[in-house]
Design a protein around this motif. Structure first.
Motif, PDB file in Angstrom:
ATOM      1  N   UNK A  34     -53.567 -20.014  10.453  1.00 53.38           N
ATOM      2  CA  UNK A  34     -53.773 -19.654   9.047  1.00 53.38           C
ATOM      3  C   UNK A  34     -52.447 -19.296   8.374  1.00 53.38           C
ATOM      4  N   UNK A  35     -51.604 -18.556   9.079  1.00 56.24           N
ATOM      5  CA  UNK A  35     -50.289 -18.203   8.535  1.00 56.24           C
ATOM      6  C   UNK A  35     -49.443 -19.455   8.315  1.00 56.24           C
ATOM      7  N   UNK A  36     -49.556 -20.421   9.218  1.00 52.50           N
ATOM      8  CA  UNK A  36     -48.807 -21.671   9.069  1.00 52.50           C
ATOM      9  C   UNK A  36     -49.291 -22.431   7.829  1.00 52.50           C
ATOM     10  N   UNK A  37     -50.590 -22.471   7.614  1.00 55.85           N
ATOM     11  CA  UNK A  37     -51.153 -23.116   6.425  1.00 55.85           C
ATOM     12  C   UNK A  37     -50.633 -22.414   5.170  1.00 55.85           C
ATOM     13  N   UNK A  38     -50.629 -21.102   5.180  1.00 53.63           N
ATOM     14  CA  UNK A  38     -50.153 -20.332   4.028  1.00 53.63           C
ATOM     15  C   UNK A  38     -48.669 -20.576   3.759  1.00 53.63           C
ATOM     16  N   UNK A  39     -47.862 -20.677   4.826  1.00 57.43           N
ATOM     17  CA  UNK A  39     -46.429 -20.950   4.656  1.00 57.43           C
ATOM     18  C   UNK A  39     -46.211 -22.297   3.963  1.00 57.43           C
TER      19      UNK A  39
END
Length: 89
Positions: free
Chosen positions: A57-62
């Motif tokens: 999820x953090x990768x998607x947000x980045x």
């Protein structure tokens, strides 16, 4: 390899594949939906851990934040060019 490990490997590969597709289509309507949905589904099916879910999820947000930053910078630059007074020779 036991079934649980195979399921985990399949799920993480699927999520990673959808994130890669999102990177290619970022900026289009609903571009992150598939990546987010697959990530959530894998968590709900308990084939990835909460930590892995949060990582993806953090990768998607980045990716989304990077695109938004670049898009806004381009918009600001365009607006600056439009509102700059024209010089006459």
């Amino acid at each position: 390899m036991i079934q649980q490990q195979m399921d985990h490997q399949t799920a993480t590969g699927w999520v990673a594949s959808e994130i890669n597709m999102f990177e290619k289509t970022v900026g289009q309507p609903n571009a992150s939906c598939a990546a987010r949905s697959v990530n959530t589904l894998a968590l709900l099916l308990r084939v990835i851990s909460l930590e892995e879910h949060n990582y993806f999820l953090a990768h998607i947000e980045r990716i989304a934040n990077q695109y938004n930053t670049q898009f806004l910078a381009a918009c600001r630059e365009k607006m600056t060019n439009i509102s700059a007074p024209h010089q006459t020779l």
